[in-house]
Motif scaffolding. Structure first.
Motif, PDB file in Angstrom:
ATOM      1  N   SER A   1       0.833  -1.208   0.000  1.00  0.00           N
ATOM      2  CA  SER A   1       0.000   0.000   0.000  1.00  0.00           C
ATOM      3  C   SER A   1       0.869   1.260   0.000  1.00  0.00           C
ATOM      4  O   SER A   1       0.609   2.205  -0.745  1.00  0.00           O
TER       5      SER A   1
ATOM      6  N   LEU B   1       2.600   1.718  -3.315  1.00  0.00           N
ATOM      7  CA  LEU B   1       1.661   2.282  -4.292  1.00  0.00           C
ATOM      8  C   LEU B   1       1.666   3.813  -4.256  1.00  0.00           C
ATOM      9  O   LEU B   1       1.491   4.477  -5.271  1.00  0.00           O
TER      10      LEU B   1
ATOM     11  N   GLU C   1      -4.925  -5.215  -7.668  1.00  0.00           N
ATOM     12  CA  GLU C   1      -6.222  -5.020  -7.001  1.00  0.00           C
ATOM     13  C   GLU C   1      -6.208  -3.763  -6.129  1.00  0.00           C
ATOM     14  O   GLU C   1      -7.170  -2.997  -6.105  1.00  0.00           O
ATOM     15  N   LEU C   2      -5.108  -3.581  -5.442  1.00  0.00           N
ATOM     16  CA  LEU C   2      -4.993  -2.354  -4.623  1.00  0.00           C
ATOM     17  C   LEU C   2      -5.004  -1.114  -5.503  1.00  0.00           C
ATOM     18  O   LEU C   2      -5.645  -0.105  -5.176  1.00  0.00           O
TER      19      LEU C   2
ATOM     20  N   SER D   1      -6.434  -0.798  -8.390  1.00  0.00           N
ATOM     21  CA  SER D   1      -7.802  -0.611  -8.891  1.00  0.00           C
ATOM     22  C   SER D   1      -8.697  -0.004  -7.816  1.00  0.00           C
ATOM     23  O   SER D   1      -9.534   0.864  -8.098  1.00  0.00           O
ATOM     24  N   THR D   2      -8.500  -0.437  -6.583  1.00  0.00           N
ATOM     25  CA  THR D   2      -9.309   0.110  -5.486  1.00  0.00           C
ATOM     26  C   THR D   2      -9.028   1.598  -5.313  1.00  0.00           C
ATOM     27  O   THR D   2      -9.953   2.404  -5.163  1.00  0.00           O
ATOM     28  N   CYS D   3      -7.751   1.950  -5.359  1.00  0.00           N
ATOM     29  CA  CYS D   3      -7.391   3.369  -5.212  1.00  0.00           C
ATOM     30  C   CYS D   3      -7.937   4.178  -6.384  1.00  0.00           C
ATOM     31  O   CYS D   3      -8.390   5.318  -6.203  1.00  0.00           O
ATOM     32  N   ALA D   4      -7.896   3.581  -7.571  1.00  0.00           N
ATOM     33  CA  ALA D   4      -8.431   4.279  -8.745  1.00  0.00           C
ATOM     34  C   ALA D   4      -9.926   4.533  -8.572  1.00  0.00           C
ATOM     35  O   ALA D   4     -10.422   5.628  -8.883  1.00  0.00           O
TER      36      ALA D   4
END
Lengths: 281, 199
Positions: free
Chosen positions: A21, A24, A52-53, A55-58
């Motif tokens: 995280s 990122l 996946e992380l 994409s979640t942040c996006a």
């Protein structure tokens, strides 16, 4: 897998997730960055997790910014009002604090003065509702009322005027009440004399000499409660007897004054915090 | 810009309300959005935003330099925590929240240019699910993920705003992201491409 291995794996998973995280967001050290990049190069499952992380942040960044429903600029009247309120609180708080301190001071000194004079002050007021009143309520009605009827007021008055008799009757009462205080000399017991008129009927009953002379009679009840009366009198004399002087009273008063002041300041602080809102933390 | 902000802050400290109102206009959207995401309804967010600016003006003398934005967002964060605490003491149902839950309304979000109706619908659905998931996060994780991923602030600034250290911020953020990822995955709403959009 044992039970103990699970928390360790969970902790490792959390550390691992935390590192990904932070990577990122480019919030890792150079050493951490190279370590993560090496693992990403070798571990495809880690790559999936990282994506996946991402994409979640996006998706989070895609969340629309809400347009405020109105302007939040401040109006001069809105801003001034709390200041006035604050001054108002301070003004009333100051008055309240002064009154509280003055009341504390006066109460304290009246208590210390009253303590030393309580025995003599009570008869002067002649108020039956003082601390002696339970005595007259409990002890006297059956006999004392009888005695009142049998002894005319004039006689009772003349009896009281005979100071020698008062001393003779009241003094033994004190002796009965507190035999352990016997070493005291007569001068210590004398202040209990004025208690007799305060008790009224007790004094009359005692003055008649019947209650003390016949212990088996109900009239004894009139004498028995008098320890309550007399027991307080020596206590009331304690400050003078033990040498509590005005200097000590002043120290006590000063201490109480300081405590009162501190409590007032604390209370005002609490009030202002409660009513004027939280400061910027 | 920073010089202009400093000048406005100094004027505000001298009691110049007009100068302070310029600062309000600069930051009201950010503060309102923070409050809206933290509290979940428009009325509470508006009240909290107004209270935050009022509190900021009253305590402006205490601002000792540094980032005015961080200082202001810290006040807003504390205001939101106060509202959440009072809600716990006196639970109430927000009319806004009730209305939103009934008809599924979310803030107006126009389609991107070139975005197909399907993509737009999917994005709307994802936003709705995400908002619910954010609202269900623990408060400390919620504020962290809002400040980081919705508002785009750095870890240092988030630490300053929340009064936490960097390690705590990293931990809260990773946990929050993991939870949100799980929710999106369960609904098959994870976007397939990484796209960075600024405010």
């Amino acid at each position: 897998m044992t039970i103990n291995q699970r928390p360790r794996r969970d902790q490792q998973g959390q550390d691992h997730l935390e590192l990904l995280s932070a990577y990122l967001d480019s919030e890792v050290s150079a050493e951490e960055q190279s370590r993560v990049e090496l693992r990403l190069h070798n571990d495809t499952t880690l790559v999936d997790e990282f994506e996946e992380l991402q994409s979640t942040c996006a998706a989070l960044r895609e969340l629309a910014w809400v347009t405020p429903p109105r302007s939040f600029t401040l109006d001069a009247s809105t801003v001034r009002l709390p200041k006035t309120r604050s001054l108002l609180w301070m003004r009333f708080g100051g008055v309240f604090a002064t009154l509280l301190v003055a009341a504390t001071f006066m109460t304290m000194f009246s208590m210390t003065d009253g303590t030393s004079n309580i025995a003599s002050a009570t008869p002067q007021t002649g108020n039956p509702n003082t601390f002696l009143s339970p005595v007259s309520e409990v002890a006297l009605p059956p006999v004392a009322a009888e005695e009142e009827e049998s002894v005319p007021m004039d006689e009772a008055g003349s009896t009281f005027r005979e100071s020698g008799e008062i001393g003779a009757v009241a003094f033994p009462t004190a002796s009965i009440a507190s035999p352990e205080r016997k070493p005291r000399d007569e001068s210590e017991s004398i202040p209990s004399q004025p208690l007799s008129p305060a008790t009224g009927p007790i004094g009359q009953g005692a003055a008649s000499g019947k209650t003390t002379a016949q212990p088996g009679r109900p009239g004894d009840l009139a004498v028995v409660p008098s320890p309550g009366t007399v027991a307080e009198a020596p206590d009331a004399q304690e400050p003078a007897a033990t040498g509590h002087g005005p200097g000590q009273n002043a120290i006590l008063g000063f201490t109480l004054l300081i405590v009162g002041l501190l409590m007032t300041i604390g209370g005002l602080g609490l009030l202002s915090w409660l009513f004027l809102g939280h400061p910027a933390r | 810009m920073a010089d202009e902000e400093r000048r406005l802050v100094e004027a505000g400290q001298r009691g110049d309300i007009e100068a302070f109102n310029q600062l309000v206009e600069m930051y009201e959207r950010r503060v309102y959005n923070l409050c809206y995401r933290m509290l979940g309804d428009a009325d509470s967010a508006a009240d909290a935003t107004q209270d935050s600016f009022l509190s900021a003006f009253r305590h402006l003398q205490r601002f000792r330099g540094g980032s005015f934005r961080s200082w202001l967002l810290r006040i807003a964060t504390n205001t939101c925590y106060d509202v959440l605490r009072s809600r716990k003491r006196r639970p109430t149902i927000s009319l806004d929240a009730a209305r939103e839950s009934e008809d599924g309304m979310i803030p107006f979000d126009p389609p991107d240019p070139g975005e197909s109706p399907d993509e737009f619908a999917l994005r709307r659905e994802r936003s709705k699910v995400l908002e619910e998931a954010i609202a269900a996060l623990p408060e400390d994780q919620r504020i962290t993920v809002i400040l980081s991923d919705v508002q785009g602030l750095s870890y240092n600034e988030i630490a300053e705003i929340t009064g936490s250290n960097l390690g705590t911020i990293k931990s809260r953020l990773s946990r929050a992201r993991a939870r949100l990822r799980d929710v999106l995955k369960a609904r098959e709403l994870l976007p397939s491409r990484y796209r960075h959009t600024d405010e």
